[in-house]
Write a protein that holds these residues in place. Structure first.
Motif, PDB file in Angstrom:
ATOM      1  N   GLU A  26     -32.905 -26.510 -12.137  1.00 23.92           N
ATOM      2  CA  GLU A  26     -32.975 -28.106 -11.824  1.00 23.92           C
ATOM      3  C   GLU A  26     -34.077 -28.128 -10.922  1.00 23.92           C
ATOM      4  OE1 GLU A  26     -32.926 -31.205 -11.694  1.00 23.92           O
ATOM      5  OE2 GLU A  26     -30.933 -31.354 -12.095  1.00 23.92           O
ATOM      6  N   ASP A  27     -34.873 -29.028 -11.292  1.00 26.06           N
ATOM      7  CA  ASP A  27     -36.037 -29.474 -10.014  1.00 26.06           C
ATOM      8  C   ASP A  27     -35.819 -30.380  -9.252  1.00 26.06           C
ATOM      9  OD1 ASP A  27     -36.008 -31.219 -12.520  1.00 26.06           O
ATOM     10  OD2 ASP A  27     -37.781 -31.896 -11.905  1.00 26.06           O
ATOM     11  N   ASP A  70     -30.710 -28.321 -16.582  1.00 29.83           N
ATOM     12  CA  ASP A  70     -31.270 -29.749 -16.667  1.00 29.83           C
ATOM     13  C   ASP A  70     -32.380 -29.910 -17.779  1.00 29.83           C
ATOM     14  OD1 ASP A  70     -31.625 -32.150 -15.768  1.00 29.83           O
ATOM     15  OD2 ASP A  70     -33.656 -31.687 -14.371  1.00 29.83           O
ATOM     16  N   GLY A  72     -34.993 -32.470 -18.048  1.00 25.51           N
ATOM     17  CA  GLY A  72     -36.219 -32.809 -17.810  1.00 25.51           C
ATOM     18  C   GLY A  72     -36.736 -31.889 -16.564  1.00 25.51           C
ATOM     19  N   LYS A 119     -25.685 -37.382 -16.273  1.00 32.80           N
ATOM     20  CA  LYS A 119     -26.182 -37.893 -14.886  1.00 32.80           C
ATOM     21  C   LYS A 119     -25.995 -39.147 -14.872  1.00 32.80           C
ATOM     22  CE  LYS A 119     -29.759 -34.100 -14.082  1.00 32.80           C
ATOM     23  NZ  LYS A 119     -30.919 -34.129 -13.654  1.00 32.80           N
TER      24      LYS A 119
HETATM   25 CA    CA Z   1     -35.058 -32.829 -13.706  1.00 35.38          CA
END
Ligand code: CA
Length: 239
Positions: A26-27, A70, A72, A119
């Protein structure tokens, strides 16, 4: 498969259990921090990485129980990570998705993800889903025959064999040895063994475990294969 999962019932703190490692990819720092906090509170060890490329390397390096992924991401996206992981591993994957179009792709493609959360999600729900996926996995992996050296436990028959000959074990001896073999190579504390074999409400003390270990060693000739780890507990040693 994607029905809501109730939160786990409250139980004893998880400190006796072996840490299970979740790899989080997850960024987003705030989401990642939140997920880490909740998973760690539930007894998981979390390796948190921000790119799929790093995650693929990490998967090759250590045993990961589950991926929280995640979609993205900078670099290759979560779909691509999922595809590449599936090419070589059946590790469970829980995907985090932000948009309906991503959801369509998870549902519509043969990605091999085990579940997803949309989300914004509640961290408690995420942890409950992680737990549910792992429970399903454990049931699938349940092995009827456990082996340690020349000792064999047949769980459906509740029989024990040593060198091909049947040996009579008490029910607790059987369960104790099964617990040790299931976690071969890991030290299990006496308290943990009491919990697993005798149950949380057992009023006895940890010497009960010692007595049963002594019996197992004697009956099955497992002197070398069940080792005592000073100050820590017992361990089944893979020969
Ligand atoms: Ca993301």
């Amino acid at each position: 498969m994607f029905t809501p999962v109730p939160a786990p019932a409250s139980r004893r703190p998880d400190t006796q259990r072996l840490p299970r490692t979740v790899l989080l990819i997850e960024d987003d720092t705030s989401i990642g921090t939140l997920v880490c906090t909740y998973l760690e509170r539930d007894g998981f060890e979390v390796v948190w990485l921000k790119t799929g490329e790093e995650a693929l390397l990490e998967l090759a390096r250590q045993k990961i129980e589950l991926l929280v992924l995640d979609i993205g991401l900078p670099g290759i996206d979560g779909f691509e990570v999922c595809r590449r992981v599936r090419a070589r591993s059946q590790v469970p994957i829980l995907m985090l998705t932000a948009r309906d179009e991503e959801l369509d792709r998870i549902n519509g493609f043969e990605l091999g993800a085990d579940d997803y959360v949309l989300k914004p999600f509640s961290p408690r729900e995420l942890v409950a889903r992680v737990q549910a996926i792992l429970r399903r996995g454990r049931q699938a992996e349940y092995e009827d025959v456990l082996q340690l050296g020349d000792v064999e436990l047949r769980r459906s028959e509740r029989t024990a064999l040593a060198g091909g000959r049947e040996v009579e074990l008490t029910s607790k001896e059987f369960d104790l040895l099964a617990a040790l073999i299931e976690h071969s190579g890991h030290v299990l504390s006496r308290e943990r063994l009491l919990d697993e074999v005798w149950g949380l409400t057992y009023p006895g003390d940890t010497r009960t475990v010692d007595v049963h270990i002594a019996q197992l060693r004697r009956k099955l000739g497992l002197r070398d294969l069940i080792s005592t780890v000073r100050g820590a507990g017992y361990k089944a040693v893979r020969p």
